[in-house]
Structures are given as structure tokens and as C-alpha cells.
Design a protein around this motif. Structure first.
Motif, PDB file in Angstrom:
ATOM      1  N   TYR A  78       0.837  -1.203   0.000  1.00  0.00           N
ATOM      2  CA  TYR A  78       0.000   0.000   0.000  1.00  0.00           C
ATOM      3  C   TYR A  78       0.870   1.250   0.000  1.00  0.00           C
ATOM      4  N   SER A 163      -2.909   9.281  -4.157  1.00  0.00           N
ATOM      5  CA  SER A 163      -3.508   8.083  -3.571  1.00  0.00           C
ATOM      6  C   SER A 163      -4.562   7.509  -4.499  1.00  0.00           C
ATOM      7  N   VAL A 167      -4.104   3.934  -6.804  1.00  0.00           N
ATOM      8  CA  VAL A 167      -5.012   2.802  -6.616  1.00  0.00           C
ATOM      9  C   VAL A 167      -5.653   2.421  -7.949  1.00  0.00           C
ATOM     10  N   PHE A 174      -3.737  -0.744  -2.079  1.00  0.00           N
ATOM     11  CA  PHE A 174      -4.692   0.231  -1.556  1.00  0.00           C
ATOM     12  C   PHE A 174      -3.894   1.431  -1.083  1.00  0.00           C
ATOM     13  N   ALA A 175      -4.579   2.490  -0.687  1.00  0.00           N
ATOM     14  CA  ALA A 175      -3.882   3.698  -0.236  1.00  0.00           C
ATOM     15  C   ALA A 175      -4.631   4.336   0.916  1.00  0.00           C
ATOM     16  N   ILE A 193     -12.597   4.901  -8.236  1.00  0.00           N
ATOM     17  CA  ILE A 193     -12.325   3.967  -7.142  1.00  0.00           C
ATOM     18  C   ILE A 193     -13.286   4.259  -5.989  1.00  0.00           C
ATOM     19  N   CYS A 222      -9.597   2.294  -2.105  1.00  0.00           N
ATOM     20  CA  CYS A 222      -9.409   0.955  -2.680  1.00  0.00           C
ATOM     21  C   CYS A 222     -10.168   0.857  -3.998  1.00  0.00           C
ATOM     22  N   ARG A 223      -9.953  -0.242  -4.690  1.00  0.00           N
ATOM     23  CA  ARG A 223     -10.677  -0.449  -5.945  1.00  0.00           C
ATOM     24  C   ARG A 223     -12.095  -0.964  -5.701  1.00  0.00           C
TER      25      ARG A 223
END
Length: 479
Positions: A78, A163, A167, A174-175, A193, A222-223
Motif C-alpha cells: 500500500y 492516492s 489505486v 490500496f492507499a 475507485i 481501494c478499488r
């Protein structure tokens, strides 16, 4: 390792690790390669912490081999927004005056992710000082304008630009980003995202740059919403109700209220939702309402008529002027990249004490009124933004001035309410659009359950397809 693997959801990456399809080190090396190869093209990365990442990967591989599993994030690489302190790399706050700034220890959120088995890859780009004094350019940072992976001539959004784009483009698993007034919501919406803005103070801000002490929040990007839930579970502090003098008022439930409802979720739709938007945003929002109606009751409501944006602006100005008093008074503020940001610092310094006090008095009223409204609902739903991302060279004021700003985001931020941003399609110029779900304070489980059910019934954003065309788009950027 194919780049397409790197855009898989957190849980799928974890499954593959446990099935032995690759090791933590192999996954980490693949992300590091992509981060260093594509990150600069998107202006998404400031510092890569490769030595730390590889050492952690080897340790986590040894633990898995010995049967030690730290949980869903074990071995997942991450990145963090570059206002989150780390002991082994500069923390620049995206601003030239702080470019060489270093701290002696990791921020609390990094420590919690280390404990959960995350692998820190590096520090991700951001708008300088999180844009606290106002800015009019996507290029308001020494790292360059955050480029949108879907169209590198469009903005990734601020202030958590790096971020979000990292992602979306599969540079990290993730970030971590932050939001004071839209800085998780906006880049998530623009970049296709998901993101979670937790209830104020659910996630520790220890070691995170202070812009507004009473409005800053730290959250996952996150995605998928499911990935955000995994990360939030790892970084959230123990239930605030366990700490004296803090937490939800007596009687508030702590579990998803929908579990006890025979008729599923009940969702409030603001009366003005769907007004002042781009056509694509409006059409996608209407389709989202159709999907939600399959498993929830929708009711139109009016938000309490209060000056949410004025409150937020006054509070942020006053607190940011205090947080950066030394920067302003020393004159180093003129080293910032965006001229409007420089001048805005002096405007912020003129906020009167009575105006700040009155803004907070009205905020208390807003918190009470919104909580009363949400008592009857599991969430409010609204377009996350009323337009897609702006062209990267265009004035932010001119572009976004064409559209009304959804009031829900200002209302939720100034009152500290949780929210989930989730993609809901593509609009003008084939750029992503999104919806936002906002719930009562401390009721993340309910809002996340709702967002996950919505996500389950909709088509996921095809990040693998994004990866396929990204290299060609970055090659022709600025041609």
C-alpha cells in the motif's frame, strides 16, 4: 507478474497469496516496479520506500510459511498520502517549504497497518498543504498536477490525488488518504475507485499533518468498497464509546441497523439531488437510484437549511491559519506553487474569533438536526460530484463554477459524518462518475453494508482494461 493482477481487489490478492500463487516479495516487487515505472508519469508518487517494503515482505513471507496470518491485509502492499509521517522517508506535505521534512516515528495509521501485515511501498503525491488556503490549479504542488489514469489530460482530483490515481492504475494494493472537505470523495469519484471517510476521530490523526483539527479525517482508498472495509477495520481505533467523554450519544446502535429490519434498507434522497449536474452524472445517478430501489426503500427529503459551506470554510480558514502560523508569518508561504494558495493564507489569518465561534455554534445545531433526520434512514445518497474531472490545464474555479456543488459533502464534513464514495459509471469525456452514501456518526457498518450491496448489484469498474491503455496515454501526455 501481469499488471492485470495488480488491480485485483484486496481480498483476491490475499487469496492468491495464501494459495501460494506468488509470495509477498514477488507481489511487492511487482508493485514497486509499476510504482516506479508508471507513478512518475501520473505525478502520483513522491518517495518510494523500497528497502522498507522488501524487508517487510520477506518477514511476512516467513510468517505465512510458519502458519502465522495477521489477517486480510497480510502481505498487501500500500501507499500513504505524503502528509502521513513515516520514520524512514521525508514527509513533504506536498509543499516546497517542507520538501526535506523528516519525522522520528511512523504515524499511528502506519503503525496499525504494519501490525495488520501491510507492506508500505511509499509516499503518494498530494496538493500542497492539502489545499487548505484554496487553490485554482491542478498544478498546486511541487510534484506536478495529478494526472487521471483514465485520461492523463484530466485531473485525478484533490487533495489526495496520488492516492487515488495510484489505486486506480494498480500502483498499490490500496492507499491511505485524508479528507477535510472532499479530499477523499473527489479524487475517488474522478478516478473510478472507492473511498471511506470515517466518522471524525474514528481513525487516529496522530502523525498526520493538521489542516483543520476539528475536520480532518483519515480514510482508505481501494478499488472496491469491500477492500475499504478491510482497511478501515485495521486502522480504526477501538470503539470510541470505550473512552470516557467520547463516542456516540447514549442509545445509538453500533451494528448495522438493517440487520434487524424486515424490509431492508431505507435511504434518503435529497430533494435537490439531480439538479445542476452534467447530463452523464444525472443519468448515472438515476440508474443508481433504480438499482437501490431493488433492495431499499427510497424517500425524498430536504436537508436542514443551514449554511454548511460557509461553516466549513470559516472553520478551515481559522484552524489552518493557526496550524501554519509560522509558515505565514515567516514569509515562506510565498514558496508555495499556487499563487491563490499563497494569498489565501493571509485571508485565512483575518478570520475573526466571533465568526469562528459562531460557525462552531451553528455546527452543533447542524449535527443535531442531521442526526435527527438520519434517525429514520440508513443513509443519504447523493452524486459524489456534479461533474466529471476537469481538464488538467483549466482553471478549477471556471470549470467547477459551471455546476452546483452537492451540499451533502459539505454538510457531512463539517458535522463529522461517515461517507462512502463508490463508482457508478462513466459520464462526459468517458470519465468516471460516483455516488456517495452518508450515514449517522459511528455507523460505518451500516453505510458499508449498504454500499457493498449496491456494489454487488452493479458492474465493477474494469481496472484491468484501464491498465491496458494507460501506457499509451502516458506516452502521449503533453504532446
Amino acid at each position: 507478474m501481469p499488471d492485470e493482477v495488480l488491480v485485483e481487489p484486496v481480498d483476491e490478492l490475499g487469496r492468491r497469496l495464501r494459495d501460494g500463487e506468488f509470495t509477498v516479495r514477488e507481489l511487492t516487487e511487482a508493485y514497486l516496479d509499476r510504482l516506479e515505472r508508471v507513478g512518475p508519469e501520473l505525478n502520483a508518487v513522491v518517495t518510494v520506500t523500497d528497502e522498507r517494503a522488501l524487508a517487510a515482505a520477506d518477514r511476512l513471507d516467513e510468517e505465512l510459511e510458519a502458519g502465522e496470518d495477521r489477517g486480510p491485509l497480510h502481505g498487501i502492499p500500500y501507499g500513504v498520502k505524503d502528509l502521513v509521517a513515516t520514520e524512514d522517508a521525508p514527509t513533504t506535505w506536498g509543499a516546497e517549504p517542507y520538501r526535506d521534512q523528516e519525522f522520528d516515528e511512523d504515524a499511528a495509521v502506519v503503525r496499525r497497518l504494519d501490525e495488520a501485515g501491510g507492506v508500505l511501498l511509499g509516499k503518494l503525491a498530494m496538493v500542497e498543504l492539502a489545499g487548505g488556503f484554496g487553490y485554482d490549479s491542478a498544478d498546486a504542488t511541487f510534484s506536478g498536477p495529478g494526472r487521471n489514469p483514465w485520461d492523463v489530460e484530466a485531473w485525478a482530483g484533490g487533495s489526495s490525488s496520488g492516492s487515488a490515481s495510484a489505486v486506480a492504475a494498480g500502483l498499490v494494493g490500496f492507499a491511505i488518504g485524508t479528507e477535510t472537505w472532499g479530499s477523499l470523495n473527489t479524487p475517488a469519484a474522478f478516478s473510478g475507485i472507492s473511498a471511506v471517510r470515517p466518522t471524525y476521530d474514528l481513525v487516529s490523526r496522530d502523525g498526520v499533518m493538521a489542516l483543520s483539527w476539528t475536520m480532518d479525517k483519515v480514510g482508505p482508498m481501494c478499488r472496491t468498497v469491500g477492500g475499504c472495509r478491510r482497511v478501515l477495520e485495521a486502522i480504526a481505533e477501538p470503539r470510541p464509546a470505550d473512552r470516557p467523554g467520547r463516542g456516540p450519544p447514549k442509545g445509538k446502535p453500533g451494528a448495522p441497523r438493517a440487520d434487524g429490519r424486515k424490509n431492508g434498507f431505507t435511504i434518503a434522497v435529497p430533494e435537490d439531488a439531480g439538479e445542476g449536474e452534467q447530463e452523464g452524472v444525472r443519468e448515472n445517478f438515476e440508474r443508481s437510484l433504480e438499482t437501490l430501489s431493488e433492495f431499499a426503500t427510497l424517500e425524498r427529503v430536504s436537508l436542514p437549511d443551514l449554511p454548511y459551506a460557509a461553516m466549513a470554510g470559516t472553520i478551515i480558514d481559522a484552524e489552518a491559519a493557526a496550524a501554519f502560523e509560522t509558515l505565514i508569518e515567516s514569509g515562506e508561504v510565498h514558496e508555495l506553487d499556487d499563487e491563490i494558495h499563497q494569498l489565501g493564507s493571509y485571508r485565512a489569518s483575518t478570520v475573526l474569533a466571533k465568526d469562528y465561534v459562531n460557525a462552531n455554534r451553528v455546527r452543533t445545531k447542524a449535527q443535531r438536526r442531521l442526526d435527527e433526520l438520519l434517525t429514520e434512514y440508513d443513509a443519504l445518497v447523493s452524486p459524489a460530484r456534479n461533474s466529471v474531472a476537469n481538464p488538467i490545464e483549466e482553471s478549477l474555479a471556471e470549470f467547477f463554477g459551471q455546476f452546483e456543488t452537492p451540499p451533502v459533502n459539505a454538510a457531512a464534513n463539517v458535522t463529522g459524518l461517515p461517507g462512502v464514495t463508490i463508482p457508478n459509471g462513466f459520464g462526459e469525456r468517458d470519465l468516471p462518475t460516483a455516488v456517495e452514501f452518508v450515514g449517522r456518526a459511528w455507523e460505518e457498518p451500516t453505510v458499508l453494508a449498504l454500499a457493498c450491496e449496491y456494489e454487488r448489484r452493479t458492474e465493477h469498474v474494469d481496472h484491468a482494461a484501464l491498465v491496458e491503455g494507460l501506457e499509451e496515454r502516458t506516452m502521449h501526455a503533453d504532446d
